[in-house]
Design an enzyme around this catalytic site. Structure first.
Site, short mmCIF file in Angstrom:
data_model
loop_
_atom_site.label_atom_id
_atom_site.label_comp_id
_atom_site.label_asym_id
_atom_site.label_seq_id
_atom_site.Cartn_x
_atom_site.Cartn_y
_atom_site.Cartn_z
N HIS A 3 8.85 -3.73 -5.18
CA HIS A 3 9.27 -2.82 -3.63
C HIS A 3 9.79 -3.01 -3.00
O HIS A 3 9.33 -4.64 -2.37
CB HIS A 3 8.06 -1.74 -3.54
N HIS A 24 8.54 0.36 -14.45
CA HIS A 24 7.29 -1.02 -13.34
C HIS A 24 7.74 -2.19 -14.31
O HIS A 24 7.83 -2.47 -14.83
CB HIS A 24 5.84 -0.56 -15.11
N HIS A 70 4.00 -3.91 -8.22
CA HIS A 70 4.97 -2.39 -8.25
C HIS A 70 6.41 -2.65 -7.80
O HIS A 70 6.33 -2.74 -6.71
CB HIS A 70 4.59 -0.90 -8.88
N CYS A 75 -1.12 2.10 -12.16
CA CYS A 75 -0.40 1.65 -10.97
C CYS A 75 0.13 2.90 -9.92
O CYS A 75 0.29 3.77 -9.97
CB CYS A 75 1.36 1.23 -11.85
N THR A 93 0.55 -6.67 -2.22
CA THR A 93 -1.31 -5.65 -2.58
C THR A 93 -0.94 -4.73 -3.23
O THR A 93 -1.74 -4.51 -4.53
CB THR A 93 -1.42 -4.80 -1.24
N ASN A 110 7.64 -8.26 -0.79
CA ASN A 110 5.97 -9.42 -0.98
C ASN A 110 5.80 -10.07 -2.09
O ASN A 110 5.88 -8.86 -3.17
CB ASN A 110 5.32 -8.37 0.04
P1 5GP Z 1 2.78 -4.40 -0.05
O1 5GP Z 1 1.97 -5.51 0.69
O2 5GP Z 1 1.95 -4.93 -1.64
O3 5GP Z 1 4.38 -5.18 -0.59
O4 5GP Z 1 2.93 -3.16 0.19
C1 5GP Z 1 2.50 -2.27 -0.24
C2 5GP Z 1 2.72 -0.90 1.22
O5 5GP Z 1 2.50 0.13 0.28
C3 5GP Z 1 1.96 -1.30 1.68
O6 5GP Z 1 2.46 -1.04 3.21
C4 5GP Z 1 0.88 -0.21 1.65
O7 5GP Z 1 1.06 0.37 3.32
C5 5GP Z 1 1.53 0.92 1.15
N1 5GP Z 1 1.06 2.07 0.70
C6 5GP Z 1 0.29 2.12 -0.02
N2 5GP Z 1 -1.08 2.70 -0.66
C7 5GP Z 1 0.24 3.65 -0.32
C8 5GP Z 1 0.32 5.64 -0.95
O8 5GP Z 1 -0.55 5.52 -1.78
N3 5GP Z 1 0.61 5.77 -0.49
C9 5GP Z 1 2.52 5.75 0.74
N4 5GP Z 1 3.08 6.08 0.93
N5 5GP Z 1 2.07 3.88 1.34
C10 5GP Z 1 0.74 3.17 0.03
ZN ZN Z 2 3.70 0.75 -11.61
#
Ligand code: 5GP
Ligand code: ZN
Length: 113
Positions: free
Chosen positions: A99, A46, A97, A4, A94, A86
């Site tokens: 958030h 997690h 975990h 993760c 994406t 999301n």
């Molecule tokens: P989701 O699309 O799952 O709601 O949000 C995942 C977020 O994680 C995205 O906005 C993406 O830009 C961010 N993200 C993905 N990989 C990394 C990383 O390695 N470091 C940081 N700081 N953010 C990340």
């Molecule tokens: Zn995790």
């Protein structure tokens, strides 16, 4: 969780721009910001997403939400902000975990989806 991304960030195995931490929660800047302020608030435990929340683990989500106004004040978001989580494929999640995105620093669009 071994594979993760956010567990690795919490463990310090992958660097992040840390903005807040307590016993339950870690928060850091999104690598691809969608607003002048874009912070991710994650539980140290997690949990895959809000879809996995139960009475037994919901405290981890509550602790994330309790951190939100502290982070918002630290970031100077006195004019407001948006909090998004999301969930799953249709929700555009994406990273699997849980958030919470904190978005702010400008007037956000009125679109929710
Ligand atoms: P989701 O699309 O799952 O709601 O949000 C995942 C977020 O994680 C995205 O906005 C993406 O830009 C961010 N993200 C993905 N990989 C990394 C990383 O390695 N470091 C940081 N700081 N953010 C990340
Ligand atoms: Zn995790």
């Amino acid at each position: 969780m071994e594979d993760c991304l956010f567990c690795k960030i919490i463990a310090g195995e992958i660097p992040s721009q840390h903005v807040y931490e307590d016993n339950w929660v870690y928060a850091f800047r999104d690598i691809n910001p969608q607003a002048p302020t874009h912070i991710l608030v994650v539980p140290k435990e997690h949990i895959s997403s809000l879809a996995e929340l139960t009475p037994a683990n919901s405290v981890h989500a509550v602790k994330c939400l309790e951190a939100v106004p502290i982070i918002a004040e630290n970031e100077g978001l006195s004019n407001g902000y948006r909090v998004i989580s999301n969930v799953g494929e249709d929700g555009g999640q994406t990273v699997k975990h849980l958030h919470f995105h904190i978005l702010g620093g400008r007037k956000l669009t009125e679109e929710m989806a």
